[in-house]
Design a protein around this motif. Sequence first.
Motif, mmCIF file in Angstrom:
data_model
loop_
_atom_site.group_PDB
_atom_site.id
_atom_site.type_symbol
_atom_site.label_atom_id
_atom_site.label_comp_id
_atom_site.label_asym_id
_atom_site.label_seq_id
_atom_site.Cartn_x
_atom_site.Cartn_y
_atom_site.Cartn_z
ATOM 1 N N HIS A 146 0.656 -1.202 0.031
ATOM 2 C CA HIS A 146 0.041 -0.073 0.047
ATOM 3 C C HIS A 146 0.870 1.327 -0.021
ATOM 4 O O HIS A 146 1.133 1.713 1.012
ATOM 5 C CB HIS A 146 -0.833 0.086 1.287
ATOM 6 N N PRO A 147 1.668 1.362 -1.105
ATOM 7 C CA PRO A 147 2.495 2.813 -1.216
ATOM 8 C C PRO A 147 1.732 3.991 -1.083
ATOM 9 O O PRO A 147 0.662 4.132 -1.495
ATOM 10 C CB PRO A 147 3.046 2.570 -2.442
ATOM 11 N N LYS A 148 2.354 4.764 -0.174
ATOM 12 C CA LYS A 148 1.838 6.308 -0.002
ATOM 13 C C LYS A 148 1.784 7.141 -1.532
ATOM 14 O O LYS A 148 0.953 7.926 -1.613
ATOM 15 C CB LYS A 148 2.669 6.939 0.900
ATOM 16 N N ILE A 149 2.734 6.779 -2.287
ATOM 17 C CA ILE A 149 2.685 7.552 -3.515
ATOM 18 C C ILE A 149 1.462 7.223 -4.518
ATOM 19 O O ILE A 149 1.140 8.006 -5.284
ATOM 20 C CB ILE A 149 4.035 7.304 -4.453
ATOM 21 N N LEU A 150 0.944 6.141 -4.080
ATOM 22 C CA LEU A 150 -0.351 5.942 -5.081
ATOM 23 C C LEU A 150 -1.463 6.263 -4.268
ATOM 24 O O LEU A 150 -2.489 5.594 -3.762
ATOM 25 C CB LEU A 150 -0.557 3.996 -5.021
ATOM 26 N N ASP A 151 -1.729 7.686 -4.309
ATOM 27 C CA ASP A 151 -2.714 8.477 -3.512
ATOM 28 C C ASP A 151 -3.943 8.733 -4.524
ATOM 29 O O ASP A 151 -3.847 8.056 -5.595
ATOM 30 C CB ASP A 151 -2.222 9.332 -2.655
ATOM 31 N N PHE A 152 -4.818 9.520 -3.910
ATOM 32 C CA PHE A 152 -6.103 9.802 -4.751
ATOM 33 C C PHE A 152 -5.365 10.689 -5.813
ATOM 34 O O PHE A 152 -6.043 10.722 -7.197
ATOM 35 C CB PHE A 152 -6.989 10.578 -3.751
ATOM 36 N N THR A 153 -4.528 11.449 -5.646
ATOM 37 C CA THR A 153 -3.936 12.392 -6.937
ATOM 38 C C THR A 153 -3.682 11.670 -8.010
ATOM 39 O O THR A 153 -3.659 11.693 -9.268
ATOM 40 C CB THR A 153 -2.881 13.412 -6.494
ATOM 41 N N ALA A 154 -2.573 10.607 -7.576
ATOM 42 C CA ALA A 154 -1.945 9.570 -8.545
ATOM 43 C C ALA A 154 -2.946 8.989 -9.182
ATOM 44 O O ALA A 154 -3.197 8.601 -10.418
ATOM 45 C CB ALA A 154 -1.091 8.681 -8.082
ATOM 46 N N SER A 155 -4.038 8.426 -8.484
ATOM 47 C CA SER A 155 -5.105 7.597 -9.311
ATOM 48 C C SER A 155 -5.869 8.496 -10.222
ATOM 49 O O SER A 155 -6.377 8.009 -11.045
ATOM 50 C CB SER A 155 -6.003 7.000 -8.159
ATOM 51 N N ARG A 156 -6.240 9.780 -9.965
ATOM 52 C CA ARG A 156 -6.923 10.675 -10.715
ATOM 53 C C ARG A 156 -6.159 10.999 -11.866
ATOM 54 O O ARG A 156 -6.692 11.019 -12.894
ATOM 55 C CB ARG A 156 -7.115 12.057 -9.816
ATOM 56 N N ARG A 157 -4.761 11.175 -11.766
ATOM 57 C CA ARG A 157 -4.002 11.450 -13.175
ATOM 58 C C ARG A 157 -3.879 10.220 -14.129
ATOM 59 O O ARG A 157 -4.139 10.151 -15.374
ATOM 60 C CB ARG A 157 -2.749 11.432 -12.678
ATOM 61 N N LEU A 158 -4.006 8.820 -13.408
ATOM 62 C CA LEU A 158 -4.008 7.685 -14.156
ATOM 63 C C LEU A 158 -5.342 7.510 -14.777
ATOM 64 O O LEU A 158 -5.528 6.961 -16.051
ATOM 65 C CB LEU A 158 -3.697 6.607 -13.229
ATOM 66 N N SER A 159 -6.579 7.825 -14.089
ATOM 67 C CA SER A 159 -7.806 7.613 -14.635
ATOM 68 C C SER A 159 -8.127 8.808 -15.636
ATOM 69 O O SER A 159 -8.659 8.211 -16.829
ATOM 70 C CB SER A 159 -8.721 8.025 -13.536
ATOM 71 N N MET A 160 -7.386 9.717 -15.505
ATOM 72 C CA MET A 160 -7.707 10.911 -16.821
ATOM 73 C C MET A 160 -6.953 10.243 -18.069
ATOM 74 O O MET A 160 -7.358 10.389 -19.227
ATOM 75 C CB MET A 160 -7.276 12.346 -16.412
ATOM 76 N N ARG A 161 -5.711 9.832 -17.761
ATOM 77 C CA ARG A 161 -4.872 9.248 -19.000
ATOM 78 C C ARG A 161 -5.348 8.039 -19.550
ATOM 79 O O ARG A 161 -5.497 7.918 -20.683
ATOM 80 C CB ARG A 161 -3.553 8.927 -18.425
ATOM 81 N N ALA A 162 -6.097 7.199 -18.671
ATOM 82 C CA ALA A 162 -6.943 6.119 -19.411
ATOM 83 C C ALA A 162 -7.982 6.494 -20.026
ATOM 84 O O ALA A 162 -8.243 5.847 -21.313
ATOM 85 C CB ALA A 162 -7.231 5.201 -18.062
ATOM 86 N N ALA A 163 -8.873 7.464 -19.489
ATOM 87 C CA ALA A 163 -10.134 7.875 -20.325
ATOM 88 C C ALA A 163 -9.730 8.335 -21.749
ATOM 89 O O ALA A 163 -10.362 8.398 -22.738
ATOM 90 C CB ALA A 163 -10.680 8.724 -19.423
ATOM 91 N N SER A 164 -8.511 9.284 -21.548
ATOM 92 C CA SER A 164 -8.208 10.041 -22.773
ATOM 93 C C SER A 164 -7.934 9.248 -24.109
ATOM 94 O O SER A 164 -7.890 9.587 -25.108
ATOM 95 C CB SER A 164 -7.315 11.176 -22.652
ATOM 96 N N ALA A 165 -7.109 8.383 -23.549
ATOM 97 C CA ALA A 165 -6.475 7.303 -24.695
ATOM 98 C C ALA A 165 -7.170 6.264 -24.775
ATOM 99 O O ALA A 165 -6.958 5.357 -25.889
ATOM 100 C CB ALA A 165 -4.984 6.951 -24.047
ATOM 101 N N GLY A 166 -8.303 6.035 -24.137
ATOM 102 C CA GLY A 166 -9.314 4.602 -24.196
ATOM 103 C C GLY A 166 -8.631 3.355 -23.989
ATOM 104 O O GLY A 166 -9.108 2.464 -24.655
ATOM 105 N N THR A 167 -7.556 3.453 -23.149
ATOM 106 C CA THR A 167 -6.883 2.248 -22.677
ATOM 107 C C THR A 167 -7.314 2.044 -21.240
ATOM 108 O O THR A 167 -7.120 2.686 -20.337
ATOM 109 C CB THR A 167 -5.316 2.511 -22.736
ATOM 110 N N SER A 168 -7.752 0.834 -21.052
ATOM 111 C CA SER A 168 -7.993 0.299 -19.826
ATOM 112 C C SER A 168 -6.841 0.116 -18.837
ATOM 113 O O SER A 168 -5.947 -0.502 -19.212
ATOM 114 C CB SER A 168 -8.779 -0.881 -19.710
ATOM 115 N N PHE A 169 -7.084 0.412 -17.276
ATOM 116 C CA PHE A 169 -6.028 0.396 -16.287
ATOM 117 C C PHE A 169 -6.571 -0.426 -15.322
ATOM 118 O O PHE A 169 -7.711 -0.130 -14.779
ATOM 119 C CB PHE A 169 -5.535 1.769 -15.996
#
Length: 269
Positions: A146-169
């Motif tokens: 449960h790494p601290k770096i994987l917080d809400f901000t990091a997940s939000r950034r990954l969510s937006m990148r996945a949605a914009s590219a159409g690639t599932s994460f």
Amino acid sequence: MSLPDRQQRLAALRDTIADIERKPVLADRRTMLAAEPGEGFPRLAGGLLQEVFTDERRNSGAALGFALAQAKSLLSEKRLAVIYLQLSKHAQEMGLPYGPGLASFGFDPASLILVRPTTMVELLWAAEEALACKAVAAVIADIADHPKILDFTASRRLSMRAASAGTSFLLLRYGTGREASAAHLRWLLTPTLSARKRFDHLAPGPLRWRVQLEKGVLLTQQTEWLLGWTQNGFTTLDPANRAANRHAAGAPLPRAVPAHLAHGLSETA
């Protein structure tokens, strides 16, 4: 600002966040590709951030199978690869996907690319780069801690990148704790009794697992499924009819494992 005013503002902010959490996060019709009620587990569109939780690390194989089954449905002529991310130290502890096993379930090991970074910073960077690649159908990140770096901000950034590219994460997580995240969907996966073999009821038969939707909204309004697996994808069983599911003999997987997959496992595992 006085203390009562500050407390009121904090309470209002908590109410706002709670209201956002209750709203359907799949409002975009592009992401609402789900089977009609009664047609089994929904086939989800690409571009979603999904968390797949299981209580114990020993269930990692089932969690990975669930993620790979979804990833397989997203493979196409243009999106040819699935990226699997795992820290190198966790690969030594928990193992890696096994090439012959993938082939026996209809997943071509050549479509799976293994990436083993040494730190979470490197893993998150690799995830963002992979999500942006139009040749990638899905990215699977196996996170044992449960790494601290994987917080809400990091997940939000990954969510937006996945949605914009159409690639599932798909994030594979372990334990009973739940951190705040921007995941579109959160699943709880629990292995359950396998079906019985046709000629040997004492032997383990076709695998089964139970998945519950903990976060997110689907068109089916269903939140729990009992799933099996065939070469064509998921097979859905009745969660309430446990006795029939236990005795139902699933069709065997006739696919032969190519002999060359037994060699050079570091390349195919």
